[in-house]
Design a protein around this motif. Structure first.
Motif, short mmCIF file in Angstrom:
data_model
loop_
_atom_site.label_atom_id
_atom_site.label_comp_id
_atom_site.label_asym_id
_atom_site.label_seq_id
_atom_site.Cartn_x
_atom_site.Cartn_y
_atom_site.Cartn_z
N THR A 2 0.82 -1.20 0.00
CA THR A 2 0.00 0.00 0.00
C THR A 2 0.86 1.27 0.00
OG1 THR A 2 -2.02 0.79 1.02
CG2 THR A 2 -0.24 0.22 2.53
N LYS A 3 0.39 2.34 -0.62
CA LYS A 3 1.09 3.64 -0.64
C LYS A 3 0.16 4.68 -0.05
CE LYS A 3 5.01 3.50 -3.28
NZ LYS A 3 6.26 4.21 -3.13
N ILE A 4 0.53 5.17 1.11
CA ILE A 4 -0.36 6.06 1.86
C ILE A 4 0.12 7.50 1.77
CG2 ILE A 4 -1.34 6.53 4.14
CD1 ILE A 4 -0.62 3.62 4.90
N GLY A 11 1.11 18.40 11.28
CA GLY A 11 0.24 18.77 12.38
C GLY A 11 0.44 17.89 13.62
N GLN A 12 -0.35 18.19 14.66
CA GLN A 12 -0.18 17.48 15.93
C GLN A 12 -0.30 15.97 15.76
OE1 GLN A 12 -3.37 17.75 18.77
NE2 GLN A 12 -2.09 17.17 20.50
N ILE A 13 -1.36 15.51 15.12
CA ILE A 13 -1.54 14.06 14.95
C ILE A 13 -0.78 13.58 13.71
CG2 ILE A 13 -3.23 12.21 14.61
CD1 ILE A 13 -5.30 14.03 16.01
N GLY A 14 -0.86 14.35 12.62
CA GLY A 14 -0.24 13.93 11.37
C GLY A 14 1.25 13.64 11.51
N SER A 15 1.97 14.45 12.29
CA SER A 15 3.42 14.26 12.40
C SER A 15 3.76 12.91 13.05
CB SER A 15 4.05 15.41 13.19
OG SER A 15 3.44 15.54 14.45
N GLU A 16 3.04 12.57 14.11
CA GLU A 16 3.35 11.31 14.80
C GLU A 16 2.79 10.11 14.03
OE1 GLU A 16 3.67 10.97 18.95
OE2 GLU A 16 3.37 13.11 19.32
N LEU A 17 1.62 10.32 13.40
CA LEU A 17 1.02 9.22 12.63
C LEU A 17 1.89 8.86 11.43
CD1 LEU A 17 -1.45 7.34 12.34
CD2 LEU A 17 -2.51 9.12 10.92
N THR A 18 2.45 9.88 10.77
CA THR A 18 3.31 9.62 9.61
C THR A 18 4.50 8.75 10.03
OG1 THR A 18 2.64 11.72 8.62
CG2 THR A 18 4.68 10.74 7.79
N LYS A 20 4.79 6.80 12.66
CA LYS A 20 4.31 5.47 13.09
C LYS A 20 4.01 4.59 11.87
CE LYS A 20 2.62 2.87 16.48
NZ LYS A 20 3.38 2.50 17.66
N LEU A 21 3.34 5.18 10.88
CA LEU A 21 3.00 4.40 9.67
C LEU A 21 4.25 4.02 8.89
CD1 LEU A 21 -0.16 6.38 8.45
CD2 LEU A 21 -0.13 4.09 9.44
N ARG A 22 5.25 4.92 8.90
CA ARG A 22 6.51 4.58 8.22
C ARG A 22 7.17 3.40 8.88
NH1 ARG A 22 8.65 10.65 6.51
NH2 ARG A 22 7.43 10.68 4.57
N GLY A 23 7.06 3.33 10.22
CA GLY A 23 7.59 2.18 10.95
C GLY A 23 6.87 0.90 10.56
N LEU A 24 5.60 1.01 10.27
CA LEU A 24 4.79 -0.19 9.95
C LEU A 24 4.90 -0.61 8.49
CD1 LEU A 24 1.38 0.55 11.75
CD2 LEU A 24 3.03 -1.24 12.35
N TYR A 25 4.85 0.40 7.59
CA TYR A 25 4.74 0.08 6.15
C TYR A 25 6.01 0.38 5.35
CZ TYR A 25 -0.25 -0.25 7.20
OH TYR A 25 -1.46 -0.61 7.73
N GLY A 26 7.01 0.96 6.00
CA GLY A 26 8.24 1.33 5.28
C GLY A 26 8.24 2.80 4.94
N ILE A 31 3.83 8.79 2.28
CA ILE A 31 4.22 10.10 1.74
C ILE A 31 3.65 11.18 2.66
CG2 ILE A 31 3.87 11.71 -0.21
CD1 ILE A 31 4.14 7.94 -0.68
N ALA A 32 4.54 12.03 3.14
CA ALA A 32 4.12 13.13 4.02
C ALA A 32 3.64 14.29 3.16
CB ALA A 32 5.28 13.56 4.90
N GLY A 33 2.41 14.70 3.35
CA GLY A 33 1.86 15.86 2.63
C GLY A 33 1.82 17.05 3.57
N VAL A 34 2.56 18.11 3.22
CA VAL A 34 2.64 19.28 4.10
C VAL A 34 2.30 20.54 3.31
CG1 VAL A 34 4.36 18.25 5.65
CG2 VAL A 34 5.12 19.58 3.68
N MET A 35 1.88 21.55 4.01
CA MET A 35 1.53 22.83 3.35
C MET A 35 2.77 23.59 2.95
SD MET A 35 -1.59 23.79 2.78
CE MET A 35 -1.88 25.54 3.06
#
Ligand code: AKB
Length: 320
Positions: A2-4, A11-18, A20-26, A31-35
Motif C-alpha cells: 500500500t502507498k499512503i 500537524g499534531q496528529i499527522g506528524s506522529e502518525l506519519t 508510526k505508519l513509516r515504521g509499519l509500512y516502510g 508520503i508526508a503531505g505538508v503545506m
C-alpha cells in the motif's frame, strides 16, 4: 504494498502518525503531505515529502500519480477555536478539502480513505455523559458542523460509490511532539509545558470543565486499528466514538501537582469555554470496542507521568 498519503503531516496528529505508519509500512510507502516545507522539520529525511494543499485538487492528483498513492489519510482541518475566528476558512478547508480528497480517491479507485471526525459533532442538546454513538448531532461550532457533514459525506461515498471511507471521533488529543493548533482542548497540552517551564498555568476553561481526552499513543493505536479493521465487520464507517479518559481541568491540575508539588493553576475562562461547554463530558465507545476491538492503554496519571518526563527531557536540553 500500500502507498499512503498523509495530508497534514506536520500537524499534531499527522506528524506522529506519519512516523508510526513509516515504521509499519516502510518509509517510502508513506508520503508526508505538508503545506510548506519548513513545517516538516520533524519528518525530514525519513521518507518522501510533498507539498499538498487540500484545496488544490489538481496538485493532489499530481502527487497521487507521482507516487501511485492508493490510500489517503486527511488530517488537514481547521479546529474549533480557529474555526470560530474564521468560519468561512473552516468551511472551505474542512468541506471543500474533504470533497477534493473523496473525489480524487473515487477517481483513482483507492483502497482506503481515513478522515477523522471529532467530539465536536455533539452539541448542547446531545446527552452530556457517556454520549452515545447514535444521538442528536446539533453542534454549536462551525468546526462541529463541518465534522457532522464530513461524517455523512464519507458514509455517502461508501454507499454510493463503494469507496472504503473510515473515520473516528477524536476527543481532545494530548501529546508532546507537535503542539496542537487552535482547538478548545489545547489547555490540556499547554498545562504540561507551563508546569515544566514555569510551574504555573492560567487555564482558559474553568476548573469544572470536563471533557473526553486521549493520549497520543492511544490516538495512533485507535487510528491504525480502525485502518486495519476488516471492512466487512464494520457496521458504521465514519463516525466511531473512541473514549480513553475523561477529566475536569481541576483533576488534570491535581494530576500534574502529584509530580510537581509546587505547580499552581489559576482559571481565566475565555471564548473557548463556550465551545468546551457544548461538548460531552465522556463518550460511549462500545461500538468501536465491539466492531474493531478498541481498547485504550493510558489513564490520566500514566499520561501525566509520560508527558512530564518527555517535556522535562526537552526542557533540560534547552530545546523548549
Ligand atoms: C478541538 O479542540 O477543536 C479538537 C477536537 C476536540 O476536535 N481538539
Amino acid at each position: 504494498m500500500t502507498k499512503i498519503l498523509v495530508i497534514g503531516s506536520a500537524g499534531q496528529i499527522g506528524s506522529e502518525l506519519t512516523l508510526k505508519l513509516r515504521g509499519l509500512y516502510g518509509n517510502n510507502n508513506v508520503i508526508a503531505g505538508v503545506m510548506e516545507l519548513k513545517a516538516a522539520e520533524k519528518l525530514d529525511g525519513e521518507g518522501p515529502l510533498e507539498i499538498v494543499d487540500v484545496l488544490d485538487r489538481q496538485g493532489l492528483v499530481t502527487v497521487v500519480r507521482k507516487h501511485g498513492i492508493d490510500s489517503i489519510i486527511n488530517m488537514a482541518a481547521i479546529l474549533s477555536a480557529t474555526g470560530e475566528k474564521n468560519p468561512m476558512l473552516a468551511w472551505d478547508v474542512n468541506m471543500n478539502g474533504l470533497i477534493n480528497v473523496l473525489e480524487v480517491a473515487r477517481e483513482f479507485k483507492m483502497k482506503q480513505v481515513l478522515v477523522p471526525s471529532s467530539i465536536a459533532v455533539f452539541g448542547p442538546s446531545s446527552p452530556a455523559d457517556h454520549t452515545p454513538q447514535e444521538t442528536i448531532l446539533k453542534p454549536a461550532t462551525i468546526y462541529g458542523i463541518t465534522k457532522v457533514a464530513g461524517e455523512l459525506l464519507g458514509d455517502y461515498y461508501v454507499k454510493r460509490y463503494g469507496l472504503d471511507v473510515r473515520g473516528l471521533r477524536y476527543p481532545g488529543i494530548i501529546s508532546h511532539m507537535t503542539l496542537p493548533g487552535g482547538g478548545a482542548t489545547d489547555y490540556a497540552v499547554e498545562i504540561y509545558y507551563e508546569a515544566v517551564k514555569n510551574k504555573r498555568y492560567t487555564c482558559f476553561v474553568n476548573k469544572d470543565t470536563r471533557l473526553p481526552m486521549m493520549y497520543m499513543p492511544d490516538c495512533l493505536k485507535s487510528t491504525i486499528d480502525l485502518m486495519q479493521a476488516d471492512f466487512s465487520r464494520l457496521d458504521h464507517h465514519c463516525d466511531y466514538n473512541v473514549g480513553a479518559m475523561s477529566f475536569s481541568a481541576g483533576e488534570l491540575a491535581a494530576s500534574v501537582k502529584k509530580y510537581i508539588p509546587e505547580f499552581e493553576i489559576t482559571y481565566s475562562p475565555d471564548s473557548r469555554q463556550a465551545i468546551a461547554d457544548s461538548w460531552p463530558n465522556s463518550v460511549d465507545d462500545s461500538l468501536a470496542r465491539e466492531e474493531w476491538g478498541w481498547e485504550p492503554d493510558y489513564d490520566l496519571d500514566s499520561m501525566t507521568r509520560d508527558m512530564l518526563r518527555a517535556i522535562g527531557e526537552r526542557h533540560d536540553k534547552g530545546l523548549i
